[in-house]
Design a protein around this motif. Structure first.
Motif, PDB file in Angstrom:
ATOM      1  N   TYR A   1       0.816  -1.280   0.103  1.00 58.34           N
ATOM      2  CA  TYR A   1       0.007   0.058  -0.156  1.00 58.34           C
ATOM      3  C   TYR A   1       0.887   1.178  -0.153  1.00 58.34           C
ATOM      4  CZ  TYR A   1      -3.647  -3.493   1.465  1.00 58.34           C
ATOM      5  OH  TYR A   1      -4.446  -4.471   1.135  1.00 58.34           O
ATOM      6  N   LEU A   2       0.726   1.938  -1.165  1.00 54.80           N
ATOM      7  CA  LEU A   2       1.395   3.171  -1.276  1.00 54.80           C
ATOM      8  C   LEU A   2       0.446   4.566  -1.582  1.00 54.80           C
ATOM      9  CD1 LEU A   2       4.138   1.552  -3.491  1.00 54.80           C
ATOM     10  CD2 LEU A   2       4.651   2.442  -1.193  1.00 54.80           C
ATOM     11  N   ARG A   3      -0.464   4.476  -1.263  1.00 52.66           N
ATOM     12  CA  ARG A   3      -1.265   5.619  -1.382  1.00 52.66           C
ATOM     13  C   ARG A   3      -0.991   6.909  -0.756  1.00 52.66           C
ATOM     14  NH1 ARG A   3      -6.869   6.241  -2.304  1.00 52.66           N
ATOM     15  NH2 ARG A   3      -7.911   7.947  -1.273  1.00 52.66           N
ATOM     16  N   GLY A   4      -1.075   7.953  -1.328  1.00 52.46           N
ATOM     17  CA  GLY A   4      -0.894   9.262  -0.844  1.00 52.46           C
ATOM     18  C   GLY A   4       0.644   9.698  -0.763  1.00 52.46           C
ATOM     19  N   ASN A   5       1.422   9.408  -1.844  1.00 54.16           N
ATOM     20  CA  ASN A   5       2.732   9.761  -1.833  1.00 54.16           C
ATOM     21  C   ASN A   5       2.973  10.611  -3.072  1.00 54.16           C
ATOM     22  OD1 ASN A   5       4.708   8.251   0.359  1.00 54.16           O
ATOM     23  ND2 ASN A   5       3.206   6.782  -0.261  1.00 54.16           N
ATOM     24  N   ARG A   6       4.064  10.736  -3.549  1.00 51.63           N
ATOM     25  CA  ARG A   6       4.516  11.545  -4.688  1.00 51.63           C
ATOM     26  C   ARG A   6       5.405  10.674  -5.588  1.00 51.63           C
ATOM     27  NH1 ARG A   6       7.612  16.461  -1.150  1.00 51.63           N
ATOM     28  NH2 ARG A   6       5.867  16.847   0.010  1.00 51.63           N
ATOM     29  N   ILE A   7       4.572   9.534  -5.679  1.00 55.61           N
ATOM     30  CA  ILE A   7       5.340   8.749  -6.707  1.00 55.61           C
ATOM     31  C   ILE A   7       5.162   9.091  -8.189  1.00 55.61           C
ATOM     32  CG2 ILE A   7       5.551   6.312  -7.429  1.00 55.61           C
ATOM     33  CD1 ILE A   7       5.042   5.304  -4.742  1.00 55.61           C
ATOM     34  N   GLN A   8       5.793   9.032  -9.036  1.00 56.28           N
ATOM     35  CA  GLN A   8       5.571   9.470 -10.484  1.00 56.28           C
ATOM     36  C   GLN A   8       5.909   8.286 -11.529  1.00 56.28           C
ATOM     37  OE1 GLN A   8       8.046  13.127 -11.338  1.00 56.28           O
ATOM     38  NE2 GLN A   8       7.041  14.000  -9.879  1.00 56.28           N
TER      39      GLN A   8
ATOM     40  N   LEU B   1      -1.563   2.212  -5.463  1.00 55.35           N
ATOM     41  CA  LEU B   1      -0.781   3.375  -5.999  1.00 55.35           C
ATOM     42  C   LEU B   1      -1.681   4.503  -6.106  1.00 55.35           C
ATOM     43  CD1 LEU B   1       1.543   1.889  -8.380  1.00 55.35           C
ATOM     44  CD2 LEU B   1       2.336   2.475  -6.356  1.00 55.35           C
ATOM     45  N   SER B   2      -2.847   4.470  -5.310  1.00 56.95           N
ATOM     46  CA  SER B   2      -4.016   5.516  -5.360  1.00 56.95           C
ATOM     47  C   SER B   2      -3.087   6.903  -4.880  1.00 56.95           C
ATOM     48  CB  SER B   2      -5.156   5.207  -4.676  1.00 56.95           C
ATOM     49  OG  SER B   2      -4.878   4.874  -3.251  1.00 56.95           O
ATOM     50  N   ALA B   3      -3.750   7.879  -5.421  1.00 57.22           N
ATOM     51  CA  ALA B   3      -3.418   9.409  -4.774  1.00 57.22           C
ATOM     52  C   ALA B   3      -1.795   9.714  -4.977  1.00 57.22           C
ATOM     53  CB  ALA B   3      -4.029   9.532  -3.684  1.00 57.22           C
ATOM     54  N   ASN B   4      -1.315   9.377  -6.224  1.00 52.94           N
ATOM     55  CA  ASN B   4       0.126   9.803  -6.442  1.00 52.94           C
ATOM     56  C   ASN B   4       0.116  10.421  -7.669  1.00 52.94           C
ATOM     57  OD1 ASN B   4       2.361   8.006  -4.738  1.00 52.94           O
ATOM     58  ND2 ASN B   4       0.406   6.772  -4.737  1.00 52.94           N
ATOM     59  N   ARG B   5       1.211  10.694  -8.303  1.00 54.54           N
ATOM     60  CA  ARG B   5       1.396  11.371  -9.517  1.00 54.54           C
ATOM     61  C   ARG B   5       1.812  10.401 -10.524  1.00 54.54           C
ATOM     62  NH1 ARG B   5       4.937  16.102  -6.509  1.00 54.54           N
ATOM     63  NH2 ARG B   5       3.299  16.564  -5.280  1.00 54.54           N
ATOM     64  N   LEU B   6       1.375   9.516 -10.919  1.00 58.78           N
ATOM     65  CA  LEU B   6       1.603   8.326 -11.856  1.00 58.78           C
ATOM     66  C   LEU B   6       0.945   9.079 -13.247  1.00 58.78           C
ATOM     67  CD1 LEU B   6       0.981   4.944 -10.241  1.00 58.78           C
ATOM     68  CD2 LEU B   6       3.374   5.934 -11.035  1.00 58.78           C
TER      69      LEU B   6
ATOM     70  N   LEU C   1      -0.586 -10.297  -9.654  1.00 58.55           N
ATOM     71  CA  LEU C   1      -1.220  -9.290  -9.190  1.00 58.55           C
ATOM     72  C   LEU C   1      -2.673  -9.499  -9.547  1.00 58.55           C
ATOM     73  CD1 LEU C   1      -0.983  -6.561  -7.719  1.00 58.55           C
ATOM     74  CD2 LEU C   1      -0.678  -5.640 -10.209  1.00 58.55           C
ATOM     75  N   GLU C   2      -3.608  -9.236  -8.627  1.00 60.58           N
ATOM     76  CA  GLU C   2      -5.056  -9.457  -8.672  1.00 60.58           C
ATOM     77  C   GLU C   2      -5.918  -8.282  -8.716  1.00 60.58           C
ATOM     78  OE1 GLU C   2      -6.462 -12.511  -6.314  1.00 60.58           O
ATOM     79  OE2 GLU C   2      -5.396 -14.232  -7.269  1.00 60.58           O
ATOM     80  N   SER C   3      -5.181  -7.232  -7.707  1.00 57.74           N
ATOM     81  CA  SER C   3      -5.917  -6.058  -7.575  1.00 57.74           C
ATOM     82  C   SER C   3      -5.072  -4.713  -7.692  1.00 57.74           C
ATOM     83  CB  SER C   3      -6.642  -6.070  -6.106  1.00 57.74           C
ATOM     84  OG  SER C   3      -7.118  -4.862  -5.864  1.00 57.74           O
ATOM     85  N   LEU C   4      -5.334  -4.139  -8.675  1.00 55.74           N
ATOM     86  CA  LEU C   4      -4.423  -2.857  -8.904  1.00 55.74           C
ATOM     87  C   LEU C   4      -5.329  -1.374  -8.776  1.00 55.74           C
ATOM     88  CD1 LEU C   4      -1.802  -1.484  -9.708  1.00 55.74           C
ATOM     89  CD2 LEU C   4      -2.698  -1.822 -12.253  1.00 55.74           C
ATOM     90  N   ASN C   5      -4.895  -0.583  -7.997  1.00 60.97           N
ATOM     91  CA  ASN C   5      -5.627   0.569  -7.531  1.00 60.97           C
ATOM     92  C   ASN C   5      -4.942   1.776  -8.065  1.00 60.97           C
ATOM     93  OD1 ASN C   5      -7.158   2.727  -6.597  1.00 60.97           O
ATOM     94  ND2 ASN C   5      -7.304   1.976  -4.690  1.00 60.97           N
ATOM     95  N   LEU C   6      -5.500   2.267  -9.062  1.00 59.79           N
ATOM     96  CA  LEU C   6      -4.706   3.584  -9.805  1.00 59.79           C
ATOM     97  C   LEU C   6      -5.527   4.808  -9.563  1.00 59.79           C
ATOM     98  CD1 LEU C   6      -3.186   2.116 -12.931  1.00 59.79           C
ATOM     99  CD2 LEU C   6      -1.909   2.365 -10.859  1.00 59.79           C
ATOM    100  N   GLU C   7      -6.554   4.907  -8.580  1.00 56.58           N
ATOM    101  CA  GLU C   7      -7.228   5.988  -8.328  1.00 56.58           C
ATOM    102  C   GLU C   7      -6.486   7.292  -8.039  1.00 56.58           C
ATOM    103  OE1 GLU C   7     -10.779   7.441  -5.415  1.00 56.58           O
ATOM    104  OE2 GLU C   7      -9.848   5.497  -5.202  1.00 56.58           O
TER     105      GLU C   7
ATOM    106  N   GLY D   1     -11.152   8.516 -10.759  1.00 61.76           N
ATOM    107  CA  GLY D   1     -10.289   9.959 -10.703  1.00 61.76           C
ATOM    108  C   GLY D   1      -9.039  10.297 -11.451  1.00 61.76           C
ATOM    109  N   ASN D   2      -8.827  10.003 -12.735  1.00 65.00           N
ATOM    110  CA  ASN D   2      -7.931  10.334 -13.543  1.00 65.00           C
ATOM    111  C   ASN D   2      -8.288  11.225 -14.449  1.00 65.00           C
ATOM    112  OD1 ASN D   2      -5.167   8.589 -12.930  1.00 65.00           O
ATOM    113  ND2 ASN D   2      -6.940   7.049 -12.432  1.00 65.00           N
ATOM    114  N   LEU D   3      -7.791  11.392 -15.612  1.00 60.12           N
ATOM    115  CA  LEU D   3      -7.981  12.221 -16.881  1.00 60.12           C
ATOM    116  C   LEU D   3      -8.381  11.279 -17.997  1.00 60.12           C
ATOM    117  CD1 LEU D   3      -5.064  14.705 -16.041  1.00 60.12           C
ATOM    118  CD2 LEU D   3      -7.238  14.711 -15.087  1.00 60.12           C
ATOM    119  N   ILE D   4      -9.054  10.236 -17.971  1.00 64.73           N
ATOM    120  CA  ILE D   4      -9.276   9.620 -19.053  1.00 64.73           C
ATOM    121  C   ILE D   4     -10.432  10.159 -19.772  1.00 64.73           C
ATOM    122  CG2 ILE D   4     -10.003   7.282 -20.029  1.00 64.73           C
ATOM    123  CD1 ILE D   4      -8.389   6.185 -17.309  1.00 64.73           C
TER     124      ILE D   4
END
Length: 629
Positions: A430-437, A455-460, A476-482, A504-507
């Motif tokens: 769980y890496l939510r809320g960081n600055r990962i690009q 990886l939600s709430a980052n800068r990917l 991997l079974e669950s991927l969160n890119l919100e 919550g992306n720009l798609i």
């Protein structure tokens, strides 16, 4: 010749020696003529007057000996084991001999002063014949004396002048208790002398019964209770010594500041400034959250051998105040030190630790030796800290010693990249809320067991998710890119993914081949994007899709040819004004198989219910499936 012989036998009556048996403490005088009684009383009076001076000296010694006897009897009554009784009797035997020798010596000196007159007088008179009588009756642990005759007499014999007198002096003549006939007398031996003459088990048993007379009945229940008390006393002596301020409390004990439920001690929300004294050492769960504890007493936690779960969350602990506090704990598995003032990870963690939560502290450094002492750690949570602050990163391979780690939480820190060389055993990250690009390909050195990645709430961006980003995450079974900056559905995702969150992306659009590489996908989230267009049959390539959420977008119509196996579809908060005929029901000709849709959400759109095409819902199980408002 016959008259002289008759006179001889008249005056020379056989002398019966007055003897008390060793095992007897009662002597009854029977079959004694009145003349013999008067003669015995006269002789005793004469002898007592002659020895008046000697008695005064002996009275002081007898008083001393009697005091010792009474004290010895008191101690003897408290002892219940046989070998203690034997030891007491042995001491009494030795002292009894000493007393007898002193009395005998003094009496003998007085006899020498009296001269031969007394000796001749005693030779001329018959000596009393004594009957030895004892009867021991045990009723419920008590002793009763009865004047029953034993029918045993000493054989007639010619006694010397001083032998019967000496024997009578060594005995105190008293009246028989009220239970006995008033005509009988009782000669009771001194306790020391009686102890010296004990030779059989009968007398030993009698004295033991007498010592507990009138106190407690000896029943199996009482004996069992006495043995249990003695066993507990012996166990307490064997227990290791503990600090005087932390005595060994029983299981039912509980400090006044806490509440206890079995082996769970609840001391939370009590405004405590330190860990309260008196928590039982056999406690398994100790809860101390929401207090003002600023330190842990040194060597305190090591006393709790059974402690498995310790909660110190929301206190005021600092690095220096807990240094060495966890060293020596033998059973600790779960440690919660959340929301304190720690700036680094403790280095004295126990080897038994399986779960460590340090969320909400000020930790900014993770050293290489932080986890070297707890290789069995399964869960590590470090969210809401300062890791990665000032361009610092987590050193590569710092978590490799945790070869069994399954869950790692680093949410809400200041990380600019995912830690490298993570343990292959990791299953949830769980890496939510960081600055990962971006994600780098060397996140794992080998095929990892990772199943959940947040990886939600980052800068990917799409560029940061290259082909090699999740190359080794083949499970991997669950991927969160919100909540990132993605403009389209990422490609090159593991085909094993079952849940994909792209909310919550720009798609802005969904192409026909956007999900062609995800045949296992079951749950898809596309809410809160800028989607205006969906290609025809874009979701038909997902044979297992059950749930689709496209709410809060800019759609003008319901996507066409939605999967018939879809269970739930949400299109609320869009700009939809039309529902195509082949949106939910499509097939060959006018016949369409029944849809599996259970709920369709169309709230907050621009649909005109008066101009709806009813054929658009022909395959649904009823109008109640569609929610327009």
């Amino acid at each position: 010749m016959k008259p002289p012989m008759l006179l001889f036998w008249i005056f020379a009556v056989p002398v019966h020696t007055f003897v008390l048996q060793p095992s007897v403490n009662v002597t009854v005088l029977r079959n004694v003529s009145v003349e013999g009684d008067l003669w015995a009383e006269q002789r005793l009076d004469q002898l007592m007057e002659a020895l008046n001076t000697g008695k005064e000296k002996r009275s002081e010694e007898k008083a001393t000996v009697q005091g010792v006897d009474e004290e010895t009897d008191t101690v003897h009554s408290k002892r219940t084991e046989e070998h203690d009784i034997k030891k007491t009797e042995s001491e009494k035997h030795t002292k009894g001999h000493t007393e007898s020798d002193v009395i005998k010596k003094e009496v003998k000196e007085k006899e020498d002063q009296q001269g031969q007159n007394l000796s001749d007088a005693f030779l001329a008179k018959p000596v009393l014949t004594a009957w030895n009588t004892t009867y021991l009756q045990e009723v419920e642990g008590e002793e009763h004396l009865s004047p029953t005759v034993n029918q045993y007499t000493t054989p007639p014999a010619m006694a010397t002048a001083f032998q019967p007198v000496l024997h009578l002096l060594k005995e105190s003549v008293t009246l028989l208790p009220s239970k006995a006939p008033p005509s009988t007398f009782l000669a009771k031996l001194p306790k020391k002398a009686a102890g010296a003459k004990l030779k059989d088990n009968t007398t030993l048993k009698a004295k033991k019964k007498k010592s507990i007379k009138g106190k407690v009945k000896t029943t199996p229940k009482v004996l069992k209770k006495a043995k249990k008390a003695k066993k507990l006393k012996r166990e307490r002596k064997l227990k290791p010594t503990t600090p005087s301020y932390f005595p060994y409390f029983e299981d039912h004990y509980c400090p006044s500041e806490c509440s206890c439920y079995g082996r769970v001690v609840q001391c939370s929300d009590k405004d405590l400034g330190k860990i309260p004294y008196g928590i039982p050492f056999n406690s398994r769960y100790i809860l101390l959250m929401n207090n003002h504890i600023d330190s842990i007493q040194l060597n305190l936690l090591s006393e709790y051998d059974s402690m498995e779960f310790l909660v110190l969350s929301n206190n005021r602990l600092r690095d220096a105040s807990i240094e060495g506090s966890f060293e020596g704990t033998q059973s600790l598995k779960r440690l919660y030190v959340e929301r304190n003032l720690l700036q680094s990870i403790p280095t004295d963690l126990p080897v038994t630790l399986e779960e460590l939560r340090l969320d909400g502290n000020q930790i900014s450094v993770m050293s290489d030796a932080a986890f070297g002492r707890c290789p069995g750690l399964l869960i590590l949570s470090l969210s809401n800290n300062s890791l990665g602050n000032k361009s610092s990163t987590i050193p590569p391979g710092v978590l490799l010693p945790l070869g069994k780690l399954r869950t790692l939480t680093l949410s809400y820190n200041q990380l600019s990249s995912v830690p490298l060389q993570l343990p292959l055993s990791l299953q949830e990250l769980y890496l939510r809320g960081n600055r990962i690009q971006s994600l780098q390909g060397d996140m794992f050195w080998g095929v990892a067991e990772l199943q959940v990645l947040d990886l939600s709430a980052n800068r990917l961006t799409n560029k940061g998710l290259g082909k090699a980003a999740l190359l080794n995450a083949s499970n991997l079974e669950s991927l969160n890119l919100e909540g990132n900056s993605l403009k389209q559905v990422p490609h090159n995702l593991p085909w094993t993914i079952k849940t994909l969150n792209l909310e919550g992306n720009l798609i802005s659009s969904i192409t026909k081949d956007a999900f062609i590489s995800l045949p296992q996908l079951e749950h898809l989230g596309l809410a809160r994007n800028k989607i205006t267009k969906v290609a025809l049959g874009a979701f038909r390539v997902l044979p297992l899709l059950h749930q689709l959420d496209m709410s809060h977008n800019a759609l003008q119509q319901v996507p066409r040819q939605l999967p018939l196996w879809l269970h739930s579809a949400t299109f609320a908060n869009n700009k939809i004004h039309a529902i195509p005929r082949d949106a939910f029901c499509w097939g060959r000709g006018n016949e369409s198989p029944l849809s599996r849709l259970v709920k369709v959400h169309l709230e907050y759109n621009m649909i005109d219910l008066g101009h709806l095409d009813t054929l658009a819902f022909r395959c649904l199980r009823g109008f109640q499936v569609v929610q327009f408002y």
